[in-house]
Write an enzyme that holds these catalytic residues in place. Structure first.
Site, PDB file in Angstrom:
ATOM      1  N   GLN A 164       1.058  -1.197   0.024  1.00  0.00           N
ATOM      2  CA  GLN A 164      -0.274  -0.377   0.207  1.00  0.00           C
ATOM      3  C   GLN A 164       0.931   1.248  -0.007  1.00  0.00           C
ATOM      4  O   GLN A 164       2.018   1.817   0.623  1.00  0.00           O
ATOM      5  CB  GLN A 164      -1.573  -0.001   0.866  1.00  0.00           C
ATOM      6  CG  GLN A 164      -1.896   1.489   1.336  1.00  0.00           C
ATOM      7  CD  GLN A 164      -2.233   1.195   2.620  1.00  0.00           C
ATOM      8  OE1 GLN A 164      -2.288   0.990   3.529  1.00  0.00           O
ATOM      9  NE2 GLN A 164      -3.722   1.913   2.890  1.00  0.00           N
ATOM     10  N   GLY A 165       0.308   1.862  -0.948  1.00  0.00           N
ATOM     11  CA  GLY A 165       1.550   3.468  -0.899  1.00  0.00           C
ATOM     12  C   GLY A 165       0.130   4.491  -0.850  1.00  0.00           C
ATOM     13  O   GLY A 165      -0.292   5.335  -1.512  1.00  0.00           O
ATOM     14  N   TYR A 166       0.631   4.485   0.660  1.00  0.00           N
ATOM     15  CA  TYR A 166      -0.370   5.905   0.835  1.00  0.00           C
ATOM     16  C   TYR A 166       0.293   7.134   1.141  1.00  0.00           C
ATOM     17  O   TYR A 166       0.593   7.817   1.172  1.00  0.00           O
ATOM     18  CB  TYR A 166      -1.513   5.258   1.926  1.00  0.00           C
ATOM     19  CG  TYR A 166      -2.983   5.110   1.431  1.00  0.00           C
ATOM     20  CD1 TYR A 166      -2.775   4.249  -0.089  1.00  0.00           C
ATOM     21  CD2 TYR A 166      -4.147   4.608   1.975  1.00  0.00           C
ATOM     22  CE1 TYR A 166      -4.085   3.885  -0.218  1.00  0.00           C
ATOM     23  CE2 TYR A 166      -5.257   4.605   1.196  1.00  0.00           C
ATOM     24  CZ  TYR A 166      -5.501   4.183   0.298  1.00  0.00           C
ATOM     25  OH  TYR A 166      -6.510   3.910  -0.359  1.00  0.00           O
ATOM     26  N   SER A 167       0.848   6.488   2.678  1.00  0.00           N
ATOM     27  CA  SER A 167       1.534   7.871   3.830  1.00  0.00           C
ATOM     28  C   SER A 167       2.821   8.463   3.143  1.00  0.00           C
ATOM     29  O   SER A 167       3.524   7.998   2.903  1.00  0.00           O
ATOM     30  CB  SER A 167       1.030   7.057   4.898  1.00  0.00           C
ATOM     31  OG  SER A 167       0.542   6.996   5.627  1.00  0.00           O
TER      32      SER A 167
ATOM     33  N   SER B 259       4.165  -1.054   4.745  1.00  0.00           N
ATOM     34  CA  SER B 259       4.074  -2.571   5.255  1.00  0.00           C
ATOM     35  C   SER B 259       4.553  -3.058   4.448  1.00  0.00           C
ATOM     36  O   SER B 259       4.087  -3.451   3.113  1.00  0.00           O
ATOM     37  CB  SER B 259       2.576  -2.715   5.738  1.00  0.00           C
ATOM     38  OG  SER B 259       2.083  -1.839   6.840  1.00  0.00           O
TER      39      SER B 259
ATOM     40  N   GLU C 254      -9.307  -1.746   5.729  1.00  0.00           N
ATOM     41  CA  GLU C 254      -8.084  -1.544   6.070  1.00  0.00           C
ATOM     42  C   GLU C 254      -8.325  -1.479   7.786  1.00  0.00           C
ATOM     43  O   GLU C 254      -7.484  -1.890   8.348  1.00  0.00           O
ATOM     44  CB  GLU C 254      -7.216  -0.174   5.280  1.00  0.00           C
ATOM     45  CG  GLU C 254      -6.044  -0.542   6.490  1.00  0.00           C
ATOM     46  CD  GLU C 254      -5.027   1.297   6.629  1.00  0.00           C
ATOM     47  OE1 GLU C 254      -3.744   0.611   6.772  1.00  0.00           O
ATOM     48  OE2 GLU C 254      -4.733   1.817   5.667  1.00  0.00           O
TER      49      GLU C 254
ATOM     50  N   GLU D 154      -5.961   8.577  18.046  1.00  0.00           N
ATOM     51  CA  GLU D 154      -6.307  10.112  18.105  1.00  0.00           C
ATOM     52  C   GLU D 154      -7.417  10.055  17.217  1.00  0.00           C
ATOM     53  O   GLU D 154      -8.532  10.747  17.252  1.00  0.00           O
ATOM     54  CB  GLU D 154      -5.824  11.249  17.966  1.00  0.00           C
ATOM     55  CG  GLU D 154      -4.700  10.801  19.529  1.00  0.00           C
ATOM     56  CD  GLU D 154      -3.812   9.906  19.551  1.00  0.00           C
ATOM     57  OE1 GLU D 154      -3.444   9.865  20.662  1.00  0.00           O
ATOM     58  OE2 GLU D 154      -3.268   9.148  18.343  1.00  0.00           O
TER      59      GLU D 154
END
Length: 389
Positions: free
Chosen positions: A130-133, A165, A248, A374
């Site tokens: 996964q390429g998100y952040s 990950s 997710e 949070e």
């Protein structure tokens, strides 16, 4: 076929086909088979179990048969989960393709993309990352800056992703990219599929305090993406991203339940500390903590089942996934605090086969990955409780 008949046949099939080694507790994700070009089986039993379930279509039993799934309806899929749980059977295949990308492709992908990628997921042929952040786009994911340029017959991608990950073990990666720098930040994002088997994509492991390296930083330097690997329309990736994030968070909640509740905390405490003549732990405070955990584990299991039923029924999971993610990850952190208490000074030992300290440190990351606790609390407050921003 009636549901009772299906249950009886499923129970008999599982009893005959699930190896005894695949009915043992799992304490972390490393014991699970993830598939992909770089994967190896940890044992002959794991290989046999995967192949039997794959051939049955039960690696992803609720997906359509034309994509390698089992074609089970909601009720049948629930029966299968219950019967597997009854014998402590492990999932035969665990992957981001199953839990994250697959649902997004089923909803937003075209038929060509479904046929190209979904069967390879169910067959364990391709492992997805996964390429998100990004370094400057974590909780505020919509601020991402990885650039995707239209080069006529293909796209060219440049930028960096972080906390990918198992990116070093991935074959393909689904990526959020910016395709319009002039649009509002949520409106200039697209969702693309990229083959990682090219020199212009590099995943570098990040060593964590636990000593493990499940996360990577991933660099794209003129990485090529074919145009048919754009999912949905250009600049509509944020809608897909939000949908995938609910899956997710559901996946993480499910995983921590599987890691944390397969072997009861009381069983581990009894093995480590022993029991008195009445079969009771001597420490009353520790007994209370363990009881609290195991009651919460039952509640978490019910929550997992409810959210899974909603998802399998095609209902929007939405904020419920945030509840599952928050409750699951915070539970798992508490559980490892108790396990450290049970281990006493022996729990400080590092590098042993039953090393609880590194697992305790690893579980701290549960409340960060997939959206921090949070952030989940803010979502729950706004969308479930109806509180003002």
């Amino acid at each position: 076929m009636s549901l009772d008949t299906f249950r009886a046949e499923t129970r008999a099939w599982l009893e005959e086909n699930c190896p005894a080694e695949m009915r043992l507790p799992i304490e972390n994700d490393e014991a699970e088979y993830t598939g992909g070009r770089k994967a190896t089986f940890s044992s002959d039993a794991q290989k046999v179990w995967f192949e039997r379930m794959r051939d049955k279509g039960w690696t992803v039993p609720h997906w359509p048969t034309e994509y390698g799934g089992g074609g089970l309806d909601k009720a049948e899929a629930k029966v299968l989960r219950e019967e597997m749980a009854a014998i402590n059977a492990r999932r035969p295949l665990t992957s981001f393709g199953i839990d994250m990308l697959g649902p997004a492709l089923l909803k937003f992908g075209n038929e060509s993309q479904k046929k190209e990628h979904l069967t390879k997921i169910t067959q364990g042929e391709i492992r997805w990352a996964q390429g998100y952040s990004e370094p400057n786009a974590g909780s505020d994911l919509a601020s991402l800056m990885t650039k995707c340029e239209d080069k006529g017959d293909h796209y060219l991608i440049n930028g960096q992703k972080i906390w990918t990950s198992y990116g070093d073990l991935g074959d393909w990666i689904f990526v959020l990219v910016r395709t319009d720098f002039e649009a509002k930040k949520h409106e200039g994002i697209s969702f693309v599929l990229v083959d990682m088997d090219q020199p212009s994509v590099e995943a570098r492991p990040i060593k964590l305090i636990s000593g493990k390296s499940p996360f990577c930083e991933t660099f794209f330097t003129d990485a090529r993406c074919e145009k048919h690997n754009l999912v949905g329309e250009i600049n509509t990736g944020w809608t897909i991203a939000k949908y995938l994030l609910t899956h997710e968070r559901e996946m993480i909640g499910n995983l921590v339940q599987a890691w944390g509740a397969t072997r009861l905390t009381s069983e581990i405490a009894a093995m480590q500390l022993g029991l008195d003549d009445n079969g009771i732990l001597n420490d009353p405070m520790l007994r209370k903590d363990i009881v609290d955990l195991e009651v919460d584990a039952l509640a978490l299991g019910s929550l997992v089942d409810r959210v899974a039923d909603m998802a399998k029924a095609g209902e929007g999971v939405g904020a419920e996934s945030s509840t599952l993610k928050y409750v699951g990850t915070e539970y798992n952190k508490r559980r490892y605090e108790v396990l450290m208490d049970c281990a006493g000074s022996d729990g400080l030992e590092w590098g042993a086969d039953d090393d609880v300290a590194s697992k305790w440190l690893r579980m701290k990351g549960n409340s960060i990955e997939g959206g921090t606790s949070e952030v989940q609390l803010n979502i729950i407050a706004k969308r479930v409780l109806g509180m003002p921003a």
